[in-house]
Design an enzyme around this catalytic site. Structure first.
Site, PDB file in Angstrom:
ATOM      1  N   HIS A  11     -27.232 183.460  56.586  1.00 28.10           N
ATOM      2  CA  HIS A  11     -27.524 182.047  56.856  1.00 28.10           C
ATOM      3  C   HIS A  11     -28.081 181.820  58.263  1.00 28.10           C
ATOM      4  O   HIS A  11     -28.586 180.737  58.564  1.00 28.10           O
ATOM      5  CB  HIS A  11     -26.268 181.211  56.646  1.00 28.10           C
ATOM      6  CG  HIS A  11     -26.534 179.869  56.037  1.00 28.10           C
ATOM      7  ND1 HIS A  11     -27.778 179.273  56.034  1.00 28.10           N
ATOM      8  CD2 HIS A  11     -25.713 178.985  55.405  1.00 28.10           C
ATOM      9  CE1 HIS A  11     -27.717 178.095  55.438  1.00 28.10           C
ATOM     10  NE2 HIS A  11     -26.469 177.897  55.039  1.00 28.10           N
ATOM     11  N   ARG A  12     -28.009 182.827  59.133  1.00 27.41           N
ATOM     12  CA  ARG A  12     -28.638 182.699  60.448  1.00 27.41           C
ATOM     13  C   ARG A  12     -30.158 182.724  60.326  1.00 27.41           C
ATOM     14  O   ARG A  12     -30.871 182.145  61.150  1.00 27.41           O
ATOM     15  CB  ARG A  12     -28.196 183.855  61.367  1.00 27.41           C
ATOM     16  CG  ARG A  12     -26.706 183.924  61.648  1.00 27.41           C
ATOM     17  CD  ARG A  12     -26.364 185.209  62.389  1.00 27.41           C
ATOM     18  NE  ARG A  12     -26.774 186.401  61.639  1.00 27.41           N
ATOM     19  CZ  ARG A  12     -26.642 187.650  62.088  1.00 27.41           C
ATOM     20  NH1 ARG A  12     -26.119 187.862  63.283  1.00 27.41           N
ATOM     21  NH2 ARG A  12     -27.043 188.668  61.351  1.00 27.41           N
TER      22      ARG A  12
END
Length: 440
Positions: free
Chosen positions: A413-414
């Site tokens: 999700h980064r």
């Protein structure tokens, strides 16, 4: 002067290895390119070639030794016309005998001179203090004073030298001290002068219950898997997205292709087609074909798919390069070859490193759905479940029965937003349900 032969780094993740077998012995002449040893890395057993030519003067690490650190000296090589100096361990044995309590000062002073650095910094003004504890003399800054032989023996036995009291001159740890120590000996409690922000101690191993059991030593591969996947779950924020995919058209296309490829000896698996579908999806949705680094986002222009292969020692992920543009027959042929050599631990480093995304299929075990752990530094991994017959709403709105498979994408999700991950999963679903489009 003898040339030091050091433990090589044979894979990007290798920190230590097992010197599985020596193929030379002391006194043998070797030339550049000669195979000297077999070394077990965290991924494979690989041959180690000589770089220089000369005579094997001394083998420093016996075959079968585990946990040999990268960069450690494993042998000494003499060039032509050289004479080997006495190996360090030979003199060591003379130093090993523990000094009696009333040993004369001159011998202690001689060892002390040997231990002192060549140019010590000026000592600060002495402060009044109590007489130091006897064991304190064996520490030089943060380094534990121990003979080289004692250090090697401690590494082999798994003994923490910081928890061993030295009986040699000036508290030096010698061979006899290590022989008496128990493997895994704990270090003494930190003194009050220890820094306030000392790193947290490693968790203690679980107590084995008093139940009949057997133990198996961890392989280098299993240690690496444990370390990397722990880091992944601790450092990478995973987001999971699942879609149900109808397989009937893909299964029909596979049967037709296999009929045509039979004369060439090629048989496509469902997994081969799913590798292709994921690769094409990544090219269609390039925001998911990425790698996160602390200061940049790397976007790839092709899709190399790492495919999880189960081996007796753990998972390894050989890479199908350029899977987005490769033919299905090429993917199938390469995958069979890579999987077979992965199980035999014969892969080359370039065959299991890299990869822009991963695929893990547990459908053959009847697993309907699971969430895979991302293989850093990749940005995503696709988990494939088993296809089975389920009630399904057909395109005309009627209720029927179809072959359905659940696929779950794990995304970093980064680097990948949920909407982009959802777009990739939708592209994958479309390609599998309309498989001819991935061949265009």
């Amino acid at each position: 002067m003898p040339i030091e032969i050091k433990m090589p780094a044979l894979s990007p993740t290798m920190e230590e290895g097992t010197l599985a077998k020596w193929l030379v012995k002391e006194g043998d002449e070797v030339k550049s390119g000669d195979i000297m040893a077999e070394i077990e890395t965290d991924k494979a057993t690989m041959e180690f070639e000589a770089v220089d030519e000369g005579r094997i003067a001394k083998i420093m690490v016996a075959e079968g030794t585990d946990g040999v650190k990268v960069g450690a000296v494993i042998a000494l090589l003499e060039g032509e016309g050289e004479e080997s100096a006495p190996p360090p361990a030979a003199k060591e044995e003379e130093e090993e005998a523990p000094a009696p309590a009333d040993h004369g000062k001159p011998a202690d002073a001689a060892v002390a001179r040997e231990e002192k650095p060549a140019a010590p910094a000026p000592a600060p003004a002495p402060a009044p203090a109590a007489t130091p504890a006897p064991a304190a003399a064996r520490h030089d800054g943060d380094r534990v004073k121990a003979s080289p032989l004692a250090r090697r023996m401690a590494a082999d036995k798994g003994v923490d030298l910081s928890g061993v009291s030295g009986s040699g001159p000036n508290g030096r740890i010698v061979k006899a001290d290590v022989e008496k120590a128990q493997p895994g000996a704990a270090a003494p409690a930190a003194s009050a002068a220890a820094p306030a922000e000392a790193p947290a101690a490693a968790p203690k191993p679980a107590q084995v219950p008093d139940i009949p059991h057997e133990t198996t030593k961890l392989s280098n591969m299993r240690k690496t898997i444990a370390r990397r996947l722990t880091e992944s779950k601790q450092q990478v924020p995973h987001i999971y997205l699942t879609v149900d995919v109808q397989l009937d058209k893909l299964l029909k296309l596979r049967a037709e292709l296999n009929a045509g490829l039979e004369a060439r000896g090629v048989k496509l698996s469902v997994n081969d087609l799913l590798i292709k579908a994921l690769a094409v999806s990544l090219v269609q949705v390039p925001k998911c074909n990425v790698m996160f680094t602390p200061d940049q986002l790397v976007s790839f222009h092709r899709a190399d798919i790492s495919v999880a292969v189960s081996t007796p020692e753990g998972l390894i992920t050989p890479v199908i390069t350029e899977a987005d543009s490769a033919s299905l027959s090429s993917i199938s042929t390469r995958m069979k070859d890579l999987a077979a050599r992965a199980r035999d631990k014969k892969l080359k480093p370039e065959e299991f490193t890299g990869g822009t995304a991963s695929l893990s299929n547990m459908g053959m075990f009847g697993i309907k759905q699971f969430e895979a752990v991302i293989n850093p530094p990749q940005g995503m991994i696709l988990a494939i479940g088993a296809g089975d017959k389920r009630p399904w709403v057909m395109p005309d709105g009627t209720l029927g029965v179809a072959s359905i498979m659940s696929a779950t994408g794990s995304f970093d999700h980064r680097a990948i937003d949920g909407a982009d991950g959802a777009q990739l999963m939708q592209a994958f679903k479309t390609l599998v349900e309309s498989p001819l489009s991935m061949l265009a």
